[in-house]
Design an enzyme around this catalytic site. Structure first.
Site, PDB file in Angstrom:
ATOM      1  N   LYS A  99       0.765  -0.461  -0.082  1.00  0.00           N
ATOM      2  CA  LYS A  99      -0.279  -0.177   0.182  1.00  0.00           C
ATOM      3  C   LYS A  99       0.369   1.057  -0.315  1.00  0.00           C
ATOM      4  O   LYS A  99       1.026   2.150  -0.356  1.00  0.00           O
ATOM      5  CB  LYS A  99      -1.398  -0.082   1.498  1.00  0.00           C
ATOM      6  CG  LYS A  99      -0.459   0.139   2.612  1.00  0.00           C
ATOM      7  CD  LYS A  99      -0.450  -0.442   3.795  1.00  0.00           C
ATOM      8  CE  LYS A  99       0.513  -1.460   3.795  1.00  0.00           C
ATOM      9  NZ  LYS A  99       0.460  -2.127   4.894  1.00  0.00           N
ATOM     10  N   VAL A 126      -5.404  -2.879  -0.547  1.00  0.00           N
ATOM     11  CA  VAL A 126      -5.569  -2.618   0.890  1.00  0.00           C
ATOM     12  C   VAL A 126      -6.616  -3.789   1.184  1.00  0.00           C
ATOM     13  O   VAL A 126      -7.222  -4.670   0.062  1.00  0.00           O
ATOM     14  CB  VAL A 126      -6.711  -1.620  -0.376  1.00  0.00           C
ATOM     15  CG1 VAL A 126      -8.593  -1.017   0.656  1.00  0.00           C
ATOM     16  CG2 VAL A 126      -5.797  -0.566  -0.147  1.00  0.00           C
ATOM     17  N   LYS A 199      -4.323   3.695   3.050  1.00  0.00           N
ATOM     18  CA  LYS A 199      -5.366   2.662   2.834  1.00  0.00           C
ATOM     19  C   LYS A 199      -6.474   3.329   1.597  1.00  0.00           C
ATOM     20  O   LYS A 199      -6.940   3.334   0.888  1.00  0.00           O
ATOM     21  CB  LYS A 199      -5.753   1.140   3.365  1.00  0.00           C
ATOM     22  CG  LYS A 199      -4.272   0.457   3.283  1.00  0.00           C
ATOM     23  CD  LYS A 199      -5.047  -0.487   4.859  1.00  0.00           C
ATOM     24  CE  LYS A 199      -4.025  -2.194   5.317  1.00  0.00           C
ATOM     25  NZ  LYS A 199      -4.347  -2.528   6.047  1.00  0.00           N
ATOM     26  N   GLY A 296      -2.752 -11.986   6.492  1.00  0.00           N
ATOM     27  CA  GLY A 296      -2.106 -13.045   6.460  1.00  0.00           C
ATOM     28  C   GLY A 296      -2.478 -13.701   5.540  1.00  0.00           C
ATOM     29  O   GLY A 296      -1.834 -13.312   4.306  1.00  0.00           O
TER      30      GLY A 296
END
Ligand SMILES: NC(=O)c1ccc[n+]([C@@H]2O[C@H](COP(=O)([O-])OP(=O)(O)OC[C@H]3O[C@@H](n4cnc5c(N)ncnc54)[C@H](OP(=O)(O)O)[C@@H]3O)[C@@H](O)[C@H]2O)c1
Length: 403
Positions: A99, A126, A199, A296
């Protein structure tokens, strides 16, 4: 399609894993086999299958005409920018999960990609694994987006949820977030709102079609949120969430990152823990909500691989994505109308009466055995709020209410 993955960390290794594990599916989806020809990293990975394709010099990738795509998963705006830009200039498409890179250099990189009939894509930058960028520029093209409000940072959402549900203090939940690996040793990018700011800048740029400079977005983090604020919020039927938000109000575009009071009925109210969610309003689509894992390894890498598929499907053609090479002028937030939660650190009947009258509050809220009181103001601009607030030295906290 031969790709090179730049950075073999959490996300880069996830991309390599998915491209290998889902090879058949991806070949079916793209009509072409996608293989990783190189992985670039600073480190060696002895015993790892990528050992055979690992390089330390980006020029090996840049000078290989077989490589049609670079996948940037290193992070930062130094080498990541230099490598992606030179790859595009050399005729290779690019995608990224970064980002910081997109918020700072997205306009320039998109312009090069367009000029060269290539693609620069950034779905994972994002909301991690949540599909949000492609829905905005593709599925929602038949109307105008009027508002985007998102819980865009899992670390701070985890911390605020813990403070709310367990009645714990900020410092205490920060330590737990650090122990669990959700927060960095220097947590400022998360807790000061800088991550969410980049973001919402990217989402606003796509929604309104022009570059929104993240440095122009008013950004407030969660460092001054206390147990008292949480206790009052709960009693008044609200949750406190860190929200990135952009809105078109009669042609004026407002953007901010701030903790906000969210009413129980708001779609973002139940989003807790490390989850992210983005609530989008369109003049034709109505209200939409995107929810999922904001970070993740595999969720984020799956969003990167979706870019790889999109790019592979579109050789020699730039998919319409991103924004025009023009900067959008944001309106001053002091002119936007809002309600505000205001907490006072002294309970004195004359102060309560004066505050209720000045702010047009319908009721005063108190908590047993706690000093002070709180109220919700009538709707007013922030400039009006600040003018009235100047008369009250007892104000300990002000948090805008999400409309
Ligand atoms: N982790 C997430 O859940 C997540 C979610 C969404 C987006 N992202 C974004 O994805 C990007 C990668 O995040 P990550 O969590 O995967 O980071 P990471 O685990 O630190 O991986 C980055 C990798 O790139 C390598 N690297 C850094 N600079 C390099 C250079 N100049 N040349 C070659 N290799 C270099 C690093 O090597 P060293 O370790 O030796 O420095 C490391 O192996 C970031 O922009 C991040 O914001 C991450």
């Amino acid at each position: 399609m031969k790709a090179a993955v730049l950075g073999y960390g959490t996300i880069g290794s996830g991309v390599v894993e998915i491209l290998e594990q889902k090879k058949e599916l991806i070949t079916r989806e793209t009509g072409e086999e996608v293989s990783v020809k190189y992985v670039l990293d600073l480190r060696d990975f002895p015993g790892d299958p990528v050992e055979k394709i690992l390089v330390h010099d980006f020029d090996t990738i840049l000078n290989d005409p077989e490589v049609g795509l670079v996948v940037e998963t290193m992070g930062g705006t130094g080498a990541a920018y230099t490598f992606v830009k030179s790859a595009l200039l050399a005729g290779k498409s690019a995608c990224t999960s970064n980002k910081a890179l997109v918020a700072k250099y997205g306009s320039e990189l998109l312009a090069i990609a367009r000029e060269k009939k290539l693609n620069f894509q950034f779905e994972a930058s994002v909301g991690g694994g949540i599909p949000i960028i492609r829905p905005l520029y593709s599925c929602m093209t038949a109307g105008n987006i009027t508002e985007i409000t998102g819980i865009l940072n899992g670390t701070t959402n985890f911390m605020l949820s813990k403070m709310d549900l367990e009645g714990r203090a900020y410092e205490d939940v920060l330590k737990e977030a650090q122990a669990l690996g959700y927060a960095e040793r220097d947590p400022s990018a998360d807790v000061e709102g800088y991550d969410a700011c980049r973001k919402i800048a990217i989402l606003s740029s796509i929604a309104f079609g022009k570059f929104v400079d993240f440095e122009q977005i008013e950004t407030r983090g969660i460092t001054d949120i206390t147990k008292d604020d949480m206790a009052f919020a709960r009693k008044m039927g609200y949750a406190i969430k860190l929200l990135g938000s952009c809105k078109n109000v009669d042609g004026k575009i407002y953007a901010s990152v701030s903790p906000k009071f969210l009413p129980t009925g708001h779609p973002l109210y139940p989003v807790s823990g490390v989850f992210n969610a983005v609530y989008v309003k369109g003049d034709m689509s109505g209200d939409l909500m995107f929810y999922g894992s904001g970070a993740g390894k595999l969720p984020t890498a799956s969003a990167v691989v979706a870019d790889v598929v999109e790019i592979t499907r579109n050789p020699g053609r730039t998919v319409f994505a991103g924004w025009a090479d023009e900067t959008l002028a944001l309106s001053e937030n002091t002119g936007a109308e809002n309600q505000y939660f205001v907490r006072f650190n002294a309970a004195d009947q004359s102060v309560e009466e004066a505050a209720a009258a000045a702010f047009g509050a319908e009721e005063i809220t108190k908590i047993d055995h706690e000093p002070g009181f709180a109220l919700l103001t009538a709707k007013m601009t922030r400039a009006e709020y600040e003018e009235k607030a100047a008369a009250f030295s007892q104000i300990a906290q002000m948090i805008p209410v999400q409309g």
